[in-house]
Design an enzyme around this catalytic site. Structure first.
Site, short mmCIF file in Angstrom:
data_model
loop_
_atom_site.label_atom_id
_atom_site.label_comp_id
_atom_site.label_asym_id
_atom_site.label_seq_id
_atom_site.Cartn_x
_atom_site.Cartn_y
_atom_site.Cartn_z
N GLY A 17 -1.89 -5.78 2.67
CA GLY A 17 -1.57 -4.39 2.36
C GLY A 17 -0.13 -4.24 1.88
N ASP A 38 -7.01 -10.22 6.93
CA ASP A 38 -7.23 -8.95 6.22
C ASP A 38 -8.63 -8.96 5.63
OD1 ASP A 38 -7.05 -6.79 4.18
OD2 ASP A 38 -4.91 -6.83 4.65
N ASP A 63 -12.55 -9.19 9.22
CA ASP A 63 -12.46 -7.83 9.74
C ASP A 63 -12.01 -7.93 11.21
OD1 ASP A 63 -12.95 -5.36 10.94
OD2 ASP A 63 -14.76 -4.99 9.76
N TYR A 69 -10.43 -15.25 15.67
CA TYR A 69 -10.26 -16.63 16.12
C TYR A 69 -9.17 -17.31 15.30
CZ TYR A 69 -11.00 -21.57 16.85
OH TYR A 69 -10.79 -22.90 17.13
N GLY A 109 -5.80 -9.02 22.49
CA GLY A 109 -6.47 -10.14 23.16
C GLY A 109 -5.97 -11.47 22.60
N TYR A 152 -7.57 9.11 12.16
CA TYR A 152 -6.39 8.23 12.04
C TYR A 152 -5.45 8.46 13.22
CZ TYR A 152 -2.18 6.21 9.79
OH TYR A 152 -1.05 5.49 9.48
N LYS A 156 -4.62 5.83 16.34
CA LYS A 156 -3.27 5.30 16.57
C LYS A 156 -2.76 5.68 17.96
CE LYS A 156 -2.27 3.25 12.60
NZ LYS A 156 -1.92 1.83 12.49
P1 NAD Z 1 -2.41 -0.51 3.34
O1 NAD Z 1 -3.70 0.23 3.21
O2 NAD Z 1 -1.70 -0.91 2.08
O3 NAD Z 1 -2.58 -1.80 4.22
C1 NAD Z 1 -3.47 -1.89 5.30
C2 NAD Z 1 -4.14 -3.25 5.26
O4 NAD Z 1 -5.03 -3.37 6.39
C3 NAD Z 1 -4.99 -3.45 4.00
O5 NAD Z 1 -4.68 -4.67 3.38
C4 NAD Z 1 -6.42 -3.43 4.53
O6 NAD Z 1 -7.31 -4.17 3.74
C5 NAD Z 1 -6.24 -3.97 5.94
N1 NAD Z 1 -7.32 -3.60 6.87
C6 NAD Z 1 -7.78 -2.36 7.15
N2 NAD Z 1 -8.78 -2.43 8.05
C7 NAD Z 1 -8.94 -3.75 8.36
C8 NAD Z 1 -9.80 -4.46 9.22
N3 NAD Z 1 -10.74 -3.84 9.97
N4 NAD Z 1 -9.69 -5.81 9.30
C9 NAD Z 1 -8.75 -6.48 8.56
N5 NAD Z 1 -7.91 -5.84 7.71
C10 NAD Z 1 -8.00 -4.50 7.61
O7 NAD Z 1 -1.46 0.42 4.24
P2 NAD Z 1 0.08 0.26 4.60
O8 NAD Z 1 0.81 1.40 4.04
O9 NAD Z 1 0.53 -1.11 4.31
O10 NAD Z 1 0.03 0.48 6.18
C11 NAD Z 1 0.08 -0.64 7.07
C12 NAD Z 1 0.16 -0.15 8.51
O11 NAD Z 1 1.32 0.67 8.68
C13 NAD Z 1 -1.04 0.68 8.94
O12 NAD Z 1 -1.37 0.33 10.27
C14 NAD Z 1 -0.52 2.09 8.87
O13 NAD Z 1 -1.18 2.93 9.79
C15 NAD Z 1 0.94 1.92 9.24
N6 NAD Z 1 1.76 3.01 8.66
C16 NAD Z 1 2.12 3.01 7.34
C17 NAD Z 1 2.88 4.06 6.85
C18 NAD Z 1 3.37 4.07 5.42
O14 NAD Z 1 4.10 4.99 5.04
N7 NAD Z 1 3.04 3.12 4.59
C19 NAD Z 1 3.23 5.13 7.68
C20 NAD Z 1 2.81 5.11 9.00
C21 NAD Z 1 2.09 4.04 9.49
#
Ligand code: NAD
Ligand code: UDP
Length: 316
Positions: A17, A38, A63, A69, A109, A152, A156
């Site tokens: 991400g 991811d 996922d 693992y 875990g 969301y 969180k």
């Molecule tokens: P993003 O969507 O670019 O990245 C999230 C990543 O998580 C993606 O690559 C997605 O494929 C992966 N993902 C989602 N569900 C998954 C799953 N079940 N298994 C494996 N991978 C999974 O978002 P981001 O902006 O990079 O945000 C990353 C984290 O930071 C998140 O937890 C988000 O809540 C937190 N966050 C971001 C912001 C921001 O401004 N960017 C603000 C507050 C919190």
């Protein structure tokens, strides 16, 4: 003996991400080996293609709501997996709830099993539509649990609760960051968040779409500042949540005007309906981060926005 044996190993969930990929780059620079996990539900392989062939980097397509693992040594687990853009989590509400709850449980875990430190990427959305301003970490928030954003926000909040429970009950070394709106290269142009939305519209010569009257406020932090705060927090011995964000607050209308000024575009501004439960104000109080981590943002707004525009320019 291979030098890899002595390197710390970090697992980054959500590593493909926006933030996970920048964190990975920082960890590799710090001399870590990185294993990214991811499922690409909102991520993008383009964010990590520069890492192909790097012997200290491994990508696992998985996922994290299913058992994670990872064989061998793990020293740090960074749990960043979760959709983060409102249009993403409104489109996939149940995977969002699952990755914040089941995914966090699995990531904890893994850390417990390996004796690793754990880091939760939480959010300013824990404060909901806040009734105190700016937001301090001791504010419990004003979240509508059954509204569209509840999937969301509550996931969180649960993630924070289970992280603190693992810290208190299992004595684990855990850390929680509450991230405020962060922007920079590698955001998806179509992810619906206001920074890529307005820059994309300005570069295409389209109207900038302000939701509501544009009087709601946000405070935007450049990604390198955020990652620096996050790294410091993981390396600290502090276990309660810490806000990381840039306190420079502006209305969304001012933000649109700034984007027009910096891009030099001459586009109209158009009003669209305000999404349900859209927070009216948001600004981090970063007193705790300053005191405990010696951290504060360094990248000024114009510079950060110009870097981001350069990234998007070749992609519109
Ligand atoms: P993003 O969507 O670019 O990245 C999230 C990543 O998580 C993606 O690559 C997605 O494929 C992966 N993902 C989602 N569900 C998954 C799953 N079940 N298994 C494996 N991978 C999974 O978002 P981001 O902006 O990079 O945000 C990353 C984290 O930071 C998140 O937890 C988000 O809540 C937190 N966050 C971001 C912001 C921001 O401004 N960017 C603000 C507050 C919190
Ligand atoms: N917003 C907007 N136009 C857009 C996208 C977003 O006016 O095209 C507004 C949105 O309603 C919110 C703010 O910009 O008030 C920030 O939205 P974003 O989706 O970036 O993240 P949020 O802070 O709401 O999680």
């Amino acid at each position: 003996m291979s030098s890899n044996i002595t390197k710390p190993v970090s697992v980054v969930t959500g590593g493909a991400g926006f933030l996970g990929s920048h964190l990975t780059d920082r960890l590799l620079k710090e001399g870590h080996r990185v294993i990214a996990v991811d499922n690409l539900i909102t991520g993008n392989v383009a964010n990590i293609e520069h890492l192909a062939g790097n012997k200290d980097y491994k990508f696992i397509n998985h996922d994290v709501t299913d058992f994670i693992y990872i064989p061998g040594q793990v020293d740090y687990v960074w749990h960043f997996a979760s959709p983060a853009s409102p249009i993403d989590y409104l489109r996939i509400p149940i995977p969002t709830l699952k990755v914040g709850s089941l995914g966090t449980h699995n990531a904890l875990g893994l850390a417990k099993d390996k004796g690793a430190a754990f880091f939760l990427a939480s959010t300013s959305e824990c404060y909901g539509d806040p009734l105190i301003h700016p937001q301090t970490e001791d504010y419990w928030g004003n979240v509508n649990p059954i509204g569209p954003r509840g999937v969301y926000d509550e996931a969180k909040r649960f993630a924070e609760a289970i992280t603190m429970a693992y810290h208190r009950y299992h004595g684990m070394n855990t850390h929680i960051v509450r991230i405020f709106n962060t922007y920079g290269p590698r955001m998806r142009l179509d992810d619906g968040r206001v920074v890529p939305a307005f820059i994309g519209q300005a570069l295409r010569g389209q109207p900038l779409t302000i939701f509501g009257d544009g009087s709601q406020t946000r405070s935007f932090c450049y990604v390198s500042d955020l990652i620096d705060g996050i790294f410091r927090l993981m390396m600290s011995d502090f276990h309660e949540p810490v806000n990381i964000g840039n306190p420079r607050e502006m209305t969304i209308r001012q933000f649109a005007e700034e984007i027009l000024r910096i891009t030099g575009a001459n586009c109209p501004i158009e009003q669209k309906p305000l999404p349900v439960d859209d927070p009216k104000v948001r600004q981090p109080d970063i007193t705790r981060a300053k005191k405990i981590l010696g951290w504060e943002p360094k990248v000024d707004f114009d510079q950060g926005i110009r870097e981001t525009i350069e990234f998007f320019r070749g992609r519109v």
